[in-house]
Design a protein around this motif. Structure first.
Motif, PDB file in Angstrom:
ATOM      1  N   THR A  41      74.977 -65.826  35.739  1.00 50.02           N
ATOM      2  CA  THR A  41      75.960 -66.380  34.649  1.00 50.02           C
ATOM      3  C   THR A  41      76.816 -67.338  35.770  1.00 50.02           C
ATOM      4  O   THR A  41      76.813 -67.209  37.103  1.00 50.02           O
ATOM      5  N   ALA A  42      77.542 -68.137  35.066  1.00 49.61           N
ATOM      6  CA  ALA A  42      78.623 -69.129  35.897  1.00 49.61           C
ATOM      7  C   ALA A  42      79.324 -68.087  36.864  1.00 49.61           C
ATOM      8  O   ALA A  42      80.047 -67.179  36.300  1.00 49.61           O
ATOM      9  N   LEU A  43      79.533 -68.557  38.150  1.00 50.55           N
ATOM     10  CA  LEU A  43      80.580 -67.928  38.810  1.00 50.55           C
ATOM     11  C   LEU A  43      81.874 -68.279  38.661  1.00 50.55           C
ATOM     12  O   LEU A  43      82.331 -69.511  38.063  1.00 50.55           O
ATOM     13  N   SER A  44      82.940 -67.537  38.844  1.00 53.15           N
ATOM     14  CA  SER A  44      84.307 -67.712  38.785  1.00 53.15           C
ATOM     15  C   SER A  44      84.627 -69.012  39.644  1.00 53.15           C
ATOM     16  O   SER A  44      83.775 -69.196  40.732  1.00 53.15           O
ATOM     17  N   ASP A 129      91.110 -59.191  46.826  1.00 48.07           N
ATOM     18  CA  ASP A 129      90.631 -58.333  45.893  1.00 48.07           C
ATOM     19  C   ASP A 129      89.731 -59.150  44.797  1.00 48.07           C
ATOM     20  O   ASP A 129      89.859 -58.574  43.709  1.00 48.07           O
ATOM     21  N   ASN A 130      89.273 -60.202  45.182  1.00 48.03           N
ATOM     22  CA  ASN A 130      88.586 -61.091  44.328  1.00 48.03           C
ATOM     23  C   ASN A 130      87.454 -60.219  43.646  1.00 48.03           C
ATOM     24  O   ASN A 130      86.529 -59.695  44.459  1.00 48.03           O
ATOM     25  N   PRO A 131      87.379 -59.853  42.302  1.00 44.90           N
ATOM     26  CA  PRO A 131      86.336 -59.048  41.545  1.00 44.90           C
ATOM     27  C   PRO A 131      85.015 -59.322  42.107  1.00 44.90           C
ATOM     28  O   PRO A 131      84.115 -58.379  42.225  1.00 44.90           O
ATOM     29  N   GLN A 132      84.537 -60.626  41.878  1.00 44.33           N
ATOM     30  CA  GLN A 132      82.896 -60.826  42.190  1.00 44.33           C
ATOM     31  C   GLN A 132      82.967 -60.756  43.679  1.00 44.33           C
ATOM     32  O   GLN A 132      81.606 -60.487  43.999  1.00 44.33           O
ATOM     33  N   VAL A 133      83.665 -61.113  44.728  1.00 42.41           N
ATOM     34  CA  VAL A 133      83.522 -60.761  45.933  1.00 42.41           C
ATOM     35  C   VAL A 133      83.308 -59.303  46.415  1.00 42.41           C
ATOM     36  O   VAL A 133      82.364 -58.963  46.920  1.00 42.41           O
ATOM     37  N   LEU A 134      83.994 -58.434  45.858  1.00 40.75           N
ATOM     38  CA  LEU A 134      84.082 -57.129  45.921  1.00 40.75           C
ATOM     39  C   LEU A 134      82.674 -56.523  45.064  1.00 40.75           C
ATOM     40  O   LEU A 134      82.094 -55.782  45.923  1.00 40.75           O
ATOM     41  N   GLN A 135      82.261 -57.289  43.997  1.00 34.61           N
ATOM     42  CA  GLN A 135      81.061 -56.599  43.343  1.00 34.61           C
ATOM     43  C   GLN A 135      79.906 -57.128  44.445  1.00 34.61           C
ATOM     44  O   GLN A 135      78.847 -56.151  44.355  1.00 34.61           O
ATOM     45  N   GLY A 244      87.026 -41.343  60.962  1.00 35.16           N
ATOM     46  CA  GLY A 244      86.779 -42.512  62.132  1.00 35.16           C
ATOM     47  C   GLY A 244      86.121 -43.366  61.328  1.00 35.16           C
ATOM     48  O   GLY A 244      86.056 -44.669  61.924  1.00 35.16           O
ATOM     49  N   ALA A 245      85.413 -43.394  60.189  1.00 34.61           N
ATOM     50  CA  ALA A 245      84.617 -44.501  59.619  1.00 34.61           C
ATOM     51  C   ALA A 245      85.570 -45.481  58.930  1.00 34.61           C
ATOM     52  O   ALA A 245      86.843 -45.003  58.767  1.00 34.61           O
ATOM     53  N   ALA A 246      85.248 -46.533  58.712  1.00 28.12           N
ATOM     54  CA  ALA A 246      86.136 -47.800  58.035  1.00 28.12           C
ATOM     55  C   ALA A 246      86.532 -47.379  56.535  1.00 28.12           C
ATOM     56  O   ALA A 246      85.498 -46.673  56.139  1.00 28.12           O
ATOM     57  N   SER A 247      87.620 -47.769  56.179  1.00 26.30           N
ATOM     58  CA  SER A 247      87.807 -47.594  54.969  1.00 26.30           C
ATOM     59  C   SER A 247      86.919 -48.201  53.886  1.00 26.30           C
ATOM     60  O   SER A 247      86.609 -49.242  54.144  1.00 26.30           O
ATOM     61  N   ALA A 248      86.664 -47.610  52.580  1.00 29.03           N
ATOM     62  CA  ALA A 248      85.753 -48.023  51.765  1.00 29.03           C
ATOM     63  C   ALA A 248      86.782 -49.027  50.992  1.00 29.03           C
ATOM     64  O   ALA A 248      87.949 -48.827  50.754  1.00 29.03           O
ATOM     65  N   THR A 249      85.909 -50.111  50.225  1.00 33.84           N
ATOM     66  CA  THR A 249      87.000 -50.608  49.343  1.00 33.84           C
ATOM     67  C   THR A 249      87.257 -49.793  48.023  1.00 33.84           C
ATOM     68  O   THR A 249      86.720 -49.071  47.662  1.00 33.84           O
ATOM     69  N   ALA A 250      88.573 -50.325  47.499  1.00 30.71           N
ATOM     70  CA  ALA A 250      89.006 -49.694  46.120  1.00 30.71           C
ATOM     71  C   ALA A 250      89.276 -50.887  45.115  1.00 30.71           C
ATOM     72  O   ALA A 250      90.540 -51.108  45.052  1.00 30.71           O
ATOM     73  N   PRO A 251      88.468 -51.522  44.596  1.00 32.51           N
ATOM     74  CA  PRO A 251      88.568 -52.690  43.902  1.00 32.51           C
ATOM     75  C   PRO A 251      88.481 -52.511  42.426  1.00 32.51           C
ATOM     76  O   PRO A 251      88.600 -51.399  41.850  1.00 32.51           O
ATOM     77  N   THR A 252      89.069 -53.695  41.784  1.00 38.38           N
ATOM     78  CA  THR A 252      89.194 -53.513  40.338  1.00 38.38           C
ATOM     79  C   THR A 252      87.758 -53.879  39.793  1.00 38.38           C
ATOM     80  O   THR A 252      87.285 -54.991  40.049  1.00 38.38           O
ATOM     81  N   PHE A 253      87.234 -53.286  38.625  1.00 39.86           N
ATOM     82  CA  PHE A 253      86.026 -53.545  38.009  1.00 39.86           C
ATOM     83  C   PHE A 253      85.822 -53.701  36.799  1.00 39.86           C
ATOM     84  O   PHE A 253      85.137 -53.310  36.040  1.00 39.86           O
ATOM     85  N   ALA A 254      86.603 -55.006  36.274  1.00 38.95           N
ATOM     86  CA  ALA A 254      86.663 -55.309  35.024  1.00 38.95           C
ATOM     87  C   ALA A 254      85.386 -55.782  34.696  1.00 38.95           C
ATOM     88  O   ALA A 254      85.095 -55.402  33.407  1.00 38.95           O
ATOM     89  N   PRO A 255      84.756 -56.505  35.232  1.00 35.23           N
ATOM     90  CA  PRO A 255      83.363 -57.002  34.831  1.00 35.23           C
ATOM     91  C   PRO A 255      82.419 -55.691  34.508  1.00 35.23           C
ATOM     92  O   PRO A 255      81.578 -55.732  33.481  1.00 35.23           O
ATOM     93  N   THR A 256      82.519 -54.863  35.177  1.00 29.63           N
ATOM     94  CA  THR A 256      81.530 -53.630  34.858  1.00 29.63           C
ATOM     95  C   THR A 256      82.134 -52.504  33.623  1.00 29.63           C
ATOM     96  O   THR A 256      81.304 -52.416  32.904  1.00 29.63           O
TER      97      THR A 256
END
Length: 269
Positions: A41-44, A129-135, A244-256
């Motif tokens: 669908t159309a991207l933001s 924390d752009n939602p589509q980028v995080l997705q 010692g591993a890199a941190s995982a993302t903690a985004p907002t998942f409104a589209p989901t």
């Protein structure tokens, strides 16, 4: 083993619907079926210029598209949501996503994940924390655990996810498949305690100890929740993130969350 199914086998379809609640009506599948694609669908418009250009390259990347990544379809594809309304449609989709060269696809997804976070592409959007980028990022890094889980079959050779997403009597059965994308399972969800759930969670357990994977943030809580309804020995409930591993993302998942609401609306209306 992949499912071999005759669409005209109405007797088998009716029996499956009565015994499992799985919707198998062939009329729900368009005659001219095409495999869903991520971000169909159309991207933001809320991207920086270099990130918008990266997304355009991503969606025209022939290797990426040939992989039919289940991990990216789950959150970003309206075509995938439509296919999930039909047992036949979602089965055809899973057959496509499972019939790929995983070595090539995994290498491609990992390379694209690195590209996304490059300063020349979407680093600024990712940091904001752009939602589509995080997705996109989570779908890329979670490609392999969701490839394995999406290709699981039951003892009859039917795809576990197809059973889950079309099961009208247990509408939360598909929720565990979102865990590798960093999406927590809703508190009231009680997926069916079957072999499919057990095997999927076993796959996720193998990745939950790696904090570069989004599931490192969601697995333990979901495992404890499943423990309440399926028993204390049903799955492994502890996955300790690697030091010692890199941190995982903690985004907002409104589209989901929107997709969840759409799924519930479809099944209860």
């Amino acid at each position: 083993m992949h499912l071999q199914r005759r669409d005209s086998d109405a007797t088998t379809s009716a029996q499956a619907s009565k015994t499992t609640g799985i919707q198998t009506d062939p009329s729900a599948t368009p005659s001219a079926f095409s495999i869903p694609q991520p971000f169909d669908t159309a991207l933001s418009n809320n991207f920086t210029t270099p990130c918008a250009a990266w997304f355009r390259r991503l969606l025209t990347n022939s290797t990426f598209n040939a992989c039919h990544p289940f991990s990216l379809m789950l959150q970003t594809s309206s075509g995938f949501f439509d296919a999930s309304k039909s047992y036949i449609g979602i089965t055809k989709t899973l057959e496509a996503t499972c019939n790929v060269n995983t070595t090539i696809c995994l290498g491609n997804m990992n390379a694209l994940a690195r590209e996304l976070r490059d300063n020349a592409n979407c680093a600024v959007d990712y940091a904001n924390d752009n939602p589509q980028v995080l997705q996109a990022y989570n779908g890329l890094v979670a490609y392999y655990p969701l490839y394995q889980a999406g290709c699981l079959t039951d003892t009859d050779g039917r795809y576990c996810f197809a059973n889950a997403v079309t099961n009208t009597t247990a509408t939360t059965d598909s929720y565990p498949y979102y865990l590798p994308l960093g999406v927590s399972m809703p508190g009231g969800a009680r997926p069916t305690c079957n072999t499919c759930l057990q095997n999927a969670m076993a796959i996720f357990s193998n990745f939950a100890g790696n904090s570069t994977q989004p599931i490192s943030k969601t697995y333990n809580a979901a495992a404890q929740q499943i423990d309440l309804s399926c028993g204390p020995t049903f799955i492994n409930k502890t996955a300790v993130p690697l030091k010692g591993a890199a941190s995982a993302t903690a985004p907002t998942f409104a589209p989901t969350i929107t997709l969840f609401i759409m799924i519930l609306f479809y099944f209860f209306n």
